[in-house]
Design a protein around this motif. Sequence first.
Motif, PDB file in Angstrom:
ATOM      1  N   GLY A 239      72.216  76.819  -8.778  1.00 33.79           N
ATOM      2  CA  GLY A 239      73.542  77.216  -8.319  1.00 33.79           C
ATOM      3  C   GLY A 239      73.528  78.548  -7.603  1.00 33.79           C
ATOM      4  N   ALA A 240      72.690  79.460  -8.082  1.00 32.98           N
ATOM      5  CA  ALA A 240      72.571  80.778  -7.440  1.00 32.98           C
ATOM      6  C   ALA A 240      72.034  80.632  -6.021  1.00 32.98           C
ATOM      7  CB  ALA A 240      71.658  81.666  -8.268  1.00 32.98           C
ATOM      8  N   LEU A 241      70.980  79.850  -5.866  1.00 36.87           N
ATOM      9  CA  LEU A 241      70.395  79.667  -4.534  1.00 36.87           C
ATOM     10  C   LEU A 241      71.389  79.022  -3.575  1.00 36.87           C
ATOM     11  CD1 LEU A 241      66.804  78.503  -5.473  1.00 36.87           C
ATOM     12  CD2 LEU A 241      67.452  80.664  -4.390  1.00 36.87           C
ATOM     13  N   LYS A 242      72.156  78.065  -4.069  1.00 34.50           N
ATOM     14  CA  LYS A 242      73.152  77.429  -3.205  1.00 34.50           C
ATOM     15  C   LYS A 242      74.200  78.442  -2.752  1.00 34.50           C
ATOM     16  CE  LYS A 242      76.275  73.498  -2.770  1.00 34.50           C
ATOM     17  NZ  LYS A 242      77.262  74.267  -1.993  1.00 34.50           N
ATOM     18  N   GLN A 243      74.704  79.255  -3.703  1.00 31.85           N
ATOM     19  CA  GLN A 243      75.737  80.233  -3.350  1.00 31.85           C
ATOM     20  C   GLN A 243      75.206  81.237  -2.319  1.00 31.85           C
ATOM     21  OE1 GLN A 243      78.310  81.577  -6.514  1.00 31.85           O
ATOM     22  NE2 GLN A 243      78.261  83.688  -5.767  1.00 31.85           N
ATOM     23  N   ILE A 244      73.947  81.639  -2.480  1.00 27.49           N
ATOM     24  CA  ILE A 244      73.357  82.601  -1.546  1.00 27.49           C
ATOM     25  C   ILE A 244      73.075  81.957  -0.193  1.00 27.49           C
ATOM     26  CG2 ILE A 244      71.297  84.002  -1.111  1.00 27.49           C
ATOM     27  CD1 ILE A 244      71.182  84.412  -4.222  1.00 27.49           C
ATOM     28  N   HIS A 245      72.466  80.787  -0.203  1.00 28.46           N
ATOM     29  CA  HIS A 245      72.074  80.147   1.050  1.00 28.46           C
ATOM     30  C   HIS A 245      73.267  79.635   1.838  1.00 28.46           C
ATOM     31  CE1 HIS A 245      67.771  79.482  -0.698  1.00 28.46           C
ATOM     32  NE2 HIS A 245      67.918  80.671  -0.173  1.00 28.46           N
ATOM     33  N   ASP A 246      74.342  79.274   1.146  1.00 30.79           N
ATOM     34  CA  ASP A 246      75.542  78.798   1.835  1.00 30.79           C
ATOM     35  C   ASP A 246      76.141  79.857   2.758  1.00 30.79           C
ATOM     36  OD1 ASP A 246      75.427  76.291   0.742  1.00 30.79           O
ATOM     37  OD2 ASP A 246      77.090  76.548  -0.656  1.00 30.79           O
ATOM     38  N   VAL A 247      75.850  81.127   2.483  1.00 31.00           N
ATOM     39  CA  VAL A 247      76.407  82.201   3.313  1.00 31.00           C
ATOM     40  C   VAL A 247      75.309  82.915   4.119  1.00 31.00           C
ATOM     41  CG1 VAL A 247      78.418  82.544   1.850  1.00 31.00           C
ATOM     42  CG2 VAL A 247      76.327  83.841   1.365  1.00 31.00           C
ATOM     43  N   GLY A 248      74.127  82.294   4.189  1.00 33.41           N
ATOM     44  CA  GLY A 248      73.047  82.866   4.975  1.00 33.41           C
ATOM     45  C   GLY A 248      72.381  84.064   4.341  1.00 33.41           C
ATOM     46  N   GLY A 249      72.487  84.183   3.020  1.00 35.99           N
ATOM     47  CA  GLY A 249      71.873  85.312   2.325  1.00 35.99           C
ATOM     48  C   GLY A 249      70.388  85.100   2.102  1.00 35.99           C
ATOM     49  N   ARG A 250      69.700  86.159   1.674  1.00 40.03           N
ATOM     50  CA  ARG A 250      68.265  86.050   1.415  1.00 40.03           C
ATOM     51  C   ARG A 250      67.937  86.611   0.041  1.00 40.03           C
ATOM     52  NH1 ARG A 250      65.699  91.076   3.578  1.00 40.03           N
ATOM     53  NH2 ARG A 250      67.446  92.401   4.186  1.00 40.03           N
ATOM     54  N   VAL A 251      66.874  86.063  -0.530  1.00 43.19           N
ATOM     55  CA  VAL A 251      66.425  86.433  -1.873  1.00 43.19           C
ATOM     56  C   VAL A 251      65.145  87.250  -1.750  1.00 43.19           C
ATOM     57  CG1 VAL A 251      65.568  85.526  -4.076  1.00 43.19           C
ATOM     58  CG2 VAL A 251      67.497  84.418  -2.919  1.00 43.19           C
ATOM     59  N   VAL A 252      65.061  88.331  -2.512  1.00 38.85           N
ATOM     60  CA  VAL A 252      63.872  89.187  -2.509  1.00 38.85           C
ATOM     61  C   VAL A 252      63.447  89.481  -3.941  1.00 38.85           C
ATOM     62  CG1 VAL A 252      64.499  90.256  -0.300  1.00 38.85           C
ATOM     63  CG2 VAL A 252      65.215  91.342  -2.447  1.00 38.85           C
ATOM     64  N   THR A 253      62.248  90.022  -4.086  1.00 44.77           N
ATOM     65  CA  THR A 253      61.790  90.570  -5.358  1.00 44.77           C
ATOM     66  C   THR A 253      61.260  91.977  -5.094  1.00 44.77           C
ATOM     67  OG1 THR A 253      59.511  89.789  -5.160  1.00 44.77           O
ATOM     68  CG2 THR A 253      61.099  88.281  -6.191  1.00 44.77           C
ATOM     69  N   TYR A 254      60.941  92.688  -6.168  1.00 42.24           N
ATOM     70  CA  TYR A 254      60.379  94.034  -6.042  1.00 42.24           C
ATOM     71  C   TYR A 254      59.085  94.116  -6.852  1.00 42.24           C
ATOM     72  CZ  TYR A 254      64.505  95.933  -3.764  1.00 42.24           C
ATOM     73  OH  TYR A 254      65.503  96.193  -2.855  1.00 42.24           O
ATOM     74  N   GLN A 255      58.125  94.833  -6.276  1.00 44.28           N
ATOM     75  CA  GLN A 255      56.876  95.129  -6.971  1.00 44.28           C
ATOM     76  C   GLN A 255      56.478  96.544  -6.589  1.00 44.28           C
ATOM     77  OE1 GLN A 255      53.550  92.550  -6.031  1.00 44.28           O
ATOM     78  NE2 GLN A 255      52.631  92.921  -8.027  1.00 44.28           N
ATOM     79  N   GLY A 256      56.234  97.395  -7.590  1.00 43.19           N
ATOM     80  CA  GLY A 256      55.932  98.779  -7.306  1.00 43.19           C
ATOM     81  C   GLY A 256      57.058  99.483  -6.582  1.00 43.19           C
ATOM     82  N   ARG A 257      58.288  99.093  -6.848  1.00 41.10           N
ATOM     83  CA  ARG A 257      59.509  99.637  -6.238  1.00 41.10           C
ATOM     84  C   ARG A 257      59.596  99.310  -4.735  1.00 41.10           C
ATOM     85  NH1 ARG A 257      61.962 103.784  -9.206  1.00 41.10           N
ATOM     86  NH2 ARG A 257      63.811 103.051  -8.087  1.00 41.10           N
ATOM     87  N   VAL A 258      58.788  98.339  -4.273  1.00 40.57           N
ATOM     88  CA  VAL A 258      58.794  97.916  -2.880  1.00 40.57           C
ATOM     89  C   VAL A 258      59.341  96.501  -2.783  1.00 40.57           C
ATOM     90  CG1 VAL A 258      57.354  97.422  -0.857  1.00 40.57           C
ATOM     91  CG2 VAL A 258      56.832  99.392  -2.309  1.00 40.57           C
TER      92      VAL A 258
END
Length: 261
Positions: A239-258
Amino acid sequence: MASPLFDSHLHTPLCGHATGTPREYAQAALTAGLAGLCFTDHMPMPAWYDAPWRMRRDQLDEYVQEVRAVQAEFAGRLEVRLGLEADFHPGTERFVEDILAAYPWDYVIGSVHYLGAWGFDNPEFVAEYEARDLRELYAQYYGLVEGAARSGLFDAIGHLDLPKKFGHRDPEGYAALHALDVVAERGLALDFNTAGWRKPVAEAYPAPDLTRLAAERGIPFVLGSDAHKPEEVGFHFAGALKQIHDVGGRVVTYQGRVRHA
Protein backbone atom coordinates in the motif's frame (compact mmCIF):
# COMPACT_ATOMS: atom_id res chain seq x y z
CA MET A 1 12.78 -13.71 -5.17
CA ALA A 2 13.79 -11.09 -2.61
CA SER A 3 12.39 -7.61 -2.84
CA PRO A 4 14.86 -4.69 -3.00
CA LEU A 5 12.91 -3.00 -0.20
CA PHE A 6 14.23 -1.98 3.20
CA ASP A 7 12.26 -1.39 6.38
CA SER A 8 14.03 1.60 7.89
CA HIS A 9 11.96 2.31 10.99
CA LEU A 10 12.19 -0.41 13.64
CA HIS A 11 12.44 -0.48 17.43
CA THR A 12 13.86 -2.84 20.04
CA PRO A 13 12.92 -3.69 23.64
CA LEU A 14 15.52 -1.20 24.88
CA CYS A 15 12.99 1.59 24.24
CA GLY A 16 10.77 0.12 26.97
CA HIS A 17 7.66 -0.29 24.82
CA ALA A 18 8.63 -2.85 22.15
CA THR A 19 8.81 -6.64 22.22
CA GLY A 20 10.94 -9.20 20.37
CA THR A 21 14.70 -9.41 19.99
CA PRO A 22 16.58 -7.63 17.19
CA ARG A 23 17.30 -11.07 15.76
CA GLU A 24 13.54 -11.76 15.55
CA TYR A 25 13.02 -8.50 13.64
CA ALA A 26 15.75 -9.49 11.20
CA GLN A 27 14.25 -12.95 10.75
CA ALA A 28 10.84 -11.35 10.11
CA ALA A 29 12.39 -9.12 7.42
CA LEU A 30 14.03 -12.14 5.81
CA THR A 31 10.75 -14.08 5.89
CA ALA A 32 8.93 -11.11 4.35
CA GLY A 33 11.41 -11.11 1.46
CA LEU A 34 12.94 -7.73 2.26
CA ALA A 35 16.47 -6.86 1.20
CA GLY A 36 17.32 -5.26 4.51
CA LEU A 37 16.33 -3.28 7.55
CA CYS A 38 17.63 -0.40 9.59
CA PHE A 39 17.05 -0.39 13.33
CA THR A 40 16.03 3.09 14.50
CA ASP A 41 15.29 2.76 18.17
CA HIS A 42 14.38 5.81 20.26
CA MET A 43 17.67 7.49 21.10
CA PRO A 44 18.66 8.49 24.61
CA MET A 45 17.70 11.98 25.67
CA PRO A 46 18.36 14.01 28.82
CA ALA A 47 17.05 12.15 31.87
CA TRP A 48 14.12 14.55 32.30
CA TYR A 49 12.79 14.00 28.76
CA ASP A 50 10.37 11.18 27.98
CA ALA A 51 12.34 8.71 30.12
CA PRO A 52 9.96 5.68 30.08
CA TRP A 53 9.84 5.54 26.29
CA ARG A 54 13.50 5.27 25.23
CA MET A 55 16.81 3.68 26.06
CA ARG A 56 19.04 5.31 28.66
CA ARG A 57 22.38 6.82 27.72
CA ASP A 58 24.16 3.94 29.44
CA GLN A 59 22.28 1.46 27.19
CA LEU A 60 23.42 2.98 23.91
CA ASP A 61 26.48 0.76 23.58
CA GLU A 62 24.32 -2.31 24.28
CA TYR A 63 21.99 -1.26 21.46
CA VAL A 64 24.88 -0.83 19.03
CA GLN A 65 26.40 -4.18 19.98
CA GLU A 66 23.05 -5.97 19.59
CA VAL A 67 22.58 -4.56 16.10
CA ARG A 68 26.16 -5.40 15.13
CA ALA A 69 25.63 -8.97 16.31
CA VAL A 70 22.58 -9.25 14.04
CA GLN A 71 24.56 -7.72 11.16
CA ALA A 72 27.16 -10.44 11.57
CA GLU A 73 24.66 -13.28 11.90
CA PHE A 74 22.63 -12.29 8.82
CA ALA A 75 25.56 -11.22 6.61
CA GLY A 76 25.02 -12.36 3.04
CA ARG A 77 21.32 -12.95 3.61
CA LEU A 78 19.97 -9.62 4.83
CA GLU A 79 21.53 -6.17 5.03
CA VAL A 80 21.20 -4.83 8.57
CA ARG A 81 21.86 -1.15 9.22
CA LEU A 82 22.26 0.90 12.39
CA GLY A 83 20.15 4.00 12.94
CA LEU A 84 18.22 6.03 15.46
CA GLU A 85 14.91 7.76 15.81
CA ALA A 86 16.00 11.03 17.34
CA ASP A 87 13.80 13.73 18.85
CA PHE A 88 13.72 17.39 18.01
CA HIS A 89 12.94 19.28 21.22
CA PRO A 90 14.30 22.83 21.42
CA GLY A 91 17.13 23.06 23.92
CA THR A 92 18.32 19.47 23.53
CA GLU A 93 20.20 19.89 20.24
CA ARG A 94 23.68 19.70 21.80
CA PHE A 95 22.80 16.48 23.61
CA VAL A 96 21.54 15.01 20.34
CA GLU A 97 24.70 16.14 18.52
CA ASP A 98 26.82 14.29 21.07
CA ILE A 99 24.85 11.05 20.62
CA LEU A 100 25.03 11.31 16.84
CA ALA A 101 28.81 11.76 17.03
CA ALA A 102 29.29 8.70 19.24
CA TYR A 103 28.84 5.96 16.60
CA PRO A 104 28.82 5.57 12.80
CA TRP A 105 25.05 5.68 12.24
CA ASP A 106 23.53 4.79 8.89
CA TYR A 107 20.28 6.75 9.20
CA VAL A 108 18.78 9.22 11.64
CA ILE A 109 15.09 10.07 11.73
CA GLY A 110 14.13 13.38 13.33
CA SER A 111 10.74 13.22 15.03
CA VAL A 112 8.59 15.64 17.00
CA HIS A 113 6.67 13.83 19.76
CA TYR A 114 6.10 16.70 22.21
CA LEU A 115 4.43 20.10 22.14
CA GLY A 116 5.97 21.67 25.19
CA ALA A 117 5.50 19.12 27.97
CA TRP A 118 2.63 17.29 26.22
CA GLY A 119 3.40 13.98 24.54
CA PHE A 120 0.62 14.38 22.01
CA ASP A 121 0.90 10.90 20.49
CA ASN A 122 0.65 9.10 23.84
CA PRO A 123 -2.78 7.45 24.28
CA GLU A 124 -2.65 8.28 28.00
CA PHE A 125 -2.87 11.99 27.22
CA VAL A 126 -5.30 12.01 24.30
CA ALA A 127 -7.92 13.97 26.29
CA GLU A 128 -5.69 17.04 25.98
CA TYR A 129 -6.80 17.39 22.34
CA GLU A 130 -10.21 18.54 23.56
CA ALA A 131 -8.56 21.52 25.27
CA ARG A 132 -6.60 22.55 22.18
CA ASP A 133 -7.41 24.62 19.12
CA LEU A 134 -6.42 22.32 16.26
CA ARG A 135 -5.30 25.17 14.01
CA GLU A 136 -2.93 26.43 16.67
CA LEU A 137 -1.81 22.89 17.46
CA TYR A 138 -0.85 22.14 13.87
CA ALA A 139 0.84 25.52 13.44
CA GLN A 140 2.94 24.88 16.55
CA TYR A 141 3.72 21.31 15.50
CA TYR A 142 4.83 22.18 11.96
CA GLY A 143 6.91 25.03 13.34
CA LEU A 144 8.85 22.39 15.28
CA VAL A 145 9.09 20.21 12.17
CA GLU A 146 10.67 23.17 10.37
CA GLY A 147 13.10 23.53 13.27
CA ALA A 148 14.00 19.86 12.97
CA ALA A 149 14.60 20.22 9.23
CA ARG A 150 16.75 23.32 9.72
CA SER A 151 18.80 21.80 12.55
CA GLY A 152 21.04 19.80 10.22
CA LEU A 153 20.89 16.87 12.62
CA PHE A 154 18.63 14.48 10.73
CA ASP A 155 18.30 12.61 7.43
CA ALA A 156 14.51 12.41 7.37
CA ILE A 157 11.48 13.76 9.20
CA GLY A 158 9.55 11.09 11.08
CA HIS A 159 5.79 10.48 10.63
CA LEU A 160 5.12 13.92 9.17
CA ASP A 161 1.47 14.39 10.17
CA LEU A 162 1.63 12.54 13.51
CA PRO A 163 -0.92 14.73 15.39
CA LYS A 164 -3.70 13.09 13.33
CA LYS A 165 -2.98 9.74 15.04
CA PHE A 166 -6.22 9.65 17.05
CA GLY A 167 -8.32 11.28 14.31
CA HIS A 168 -7.64 14.98 15.03
CA ARG A 169 -6.84 16.13 11.52
CA ASP A 170 -5.53 19.50 10.41
CA PRO A 171 -8.85 21.39 9.98
CA GLU A 172 -7.60 23.47 7.07
CA GLY A 173 -5.35 20.88 5.47
CA TYR A 174 -2.44 23.14 4.57
CA ALA A 175 -0.48 23.72 7.79
CA ALA A 176 2.26 21.40 6.49
CA LEU A 177 2.98 23.31 3.27
CA HIS A 178 5.72 25.60 4.55
CA ALA A 179 7.29 22.75 6.50
CA LEU A 180 7.45 20.72 3.28
CA ASP A 181 9.16 23.65 1.56
CA VAL A 182 11.80 23.68 4.31
CA VAL A 183 12.26 19.90 4.15
CA ALA A 184 12.80 20.16 0.38
CA GLU A 185 15.14 23.15 0.69
CA ARG A 186 17.26 21.36 3.29
CA GLY A 187 17.45 18.15 1.25
CA LEU A 188 15.77 15.84 3.75
CA ALA A 189 13.60 12.81 3.08
CA LEU A 190 10.31 11.84 4.71
CA ASP A 191 9.73 8.71 6.75
CA PHE A 192 6.83 7.01 4.93
CA ASN A 193 5.45 5.44 8.06
CA THR A 194 2.92 2.64 7.64
CA ALA A 195 2.12 2.49 11.38
CA GLY A 196 -0.64 5.02 10.79
CA TRP A 197 -2.64 2.25 9.14
CA ARG A 198 -2.55 0.47 12.53
CA LYS A 199 -3.76 3.53 14.48
CA PRO A 200 -7.23 5.06 14.99
CA VAL A 201 -6.75 7.42 12.03
CA ALA A 202 -6.22 4.36 9.76
CA GLU A 203 -4.01 6.31 7.35
CA ALA A 204 -0.27 6.25 6.73
CA TYR A 205 1.98 9.16 7.62
CA PRO A 206 2.02 11.21 5.43
CA ALA A 207 -1.56 11.34 4.16
CA PRO A 208 -2.12 10.90 0.40
CA ASP A 209 -2.39 14.65 -0.28
CA LEU A 210 0.81 15.35 1.67
CA THR A 211 2.53 12.50 -0.17
CA ARG A 212 1.63 14.19 -3.46
CA LEU A 213 2.76 17.62 -2.24
CA ALA A 214 6.06 16.16 -1.04
CA ALA A 215 6.65 14.34 -4.33
CA GLU A 216 5.93 17.56 -6.25
CA ARG A 217 8.74 19.19 -4.23
CA GLY A 218 11.16 16.39 -5.06
CA ILE A 219 11.20 15.06 -1.49
CA PRO A 220 11.95 11.31 -1.41
CA PHE A 221 10.49 8.76 0.98
CA VAL A 222 12.08 6.15 3.24
CA LEU A 223 9.82 3.16 3.92
CA GLY A 224 9.28 2.31 7.57
CA SER A 225 6.84 0.15 9.48
CA ASP A 226 7.64 1.73 12.86
CA ALA A 227 7.54 -1.87 14.08
CA HIS A 228 7.45 -2.38 17.84
CA LYS A 229 7.12 -6.15 17.45
CA PRO A 230 8.54 -8.52 14.83
CA GLU A 231 5.24 -9.29 13.11
CA GLU A 232 4.93 -5.60 12.13
CA VAL A 233 8.10 -5.60 10.01
CA GLY A 234 7.29 -4.62 6.42
CA PHE A 235 3.69 -3.83 7.40
CA HIS A 236 1.52 -2.69 4.47
CA PHE A 237 4.49 -1.92 2.20
CA ALA A 238 2.46 -2.75 -0.93
CA GLY A 239 0.00 0.00 0.00
CA ALA A 240 2.87 2.36 0.75
CA LEU A 241 4.48 1.79 -2.64
CA LYS A 242 1.17 2.36 -4.40
CA GLN A 243 0.54 5.64 -2.55
CA ILE A 244 4.06 6.85 -3.39
CA HIS A 245 4.15 5.68 -7.00
CA ASP A 246 0.66 7.00 -7.76
CA VAL A 247 2.02 10.53 -7.31
CA GLY A 248 5.39 9.96 -8.98
CA GLY A 249 7.32 9.76 -5.72
CA ARG A 250 10.57 7.89 -5.16
CA VAL A 251 11.83 5.60 -2.42
CA VAL A 252 15.35 5.83 -0.99
CA THR A 253 17.42 4.31 1.80
CA TYR A 254 20.38 5.62 3.79
CA GLN A 255 23.74 4.05 4.55
CA GLY A 256 26.46 5.91 6.40
CA ARG A 257 24.13 8.95 6.45
CA VAL A 258 24.26 8.96 2.61
CA ARG A 259 21.12 8.62 0.52
CA HIS A 260 20.80 5.76 -1.99
CA ALA A 261 18.12 5.18 -4.61
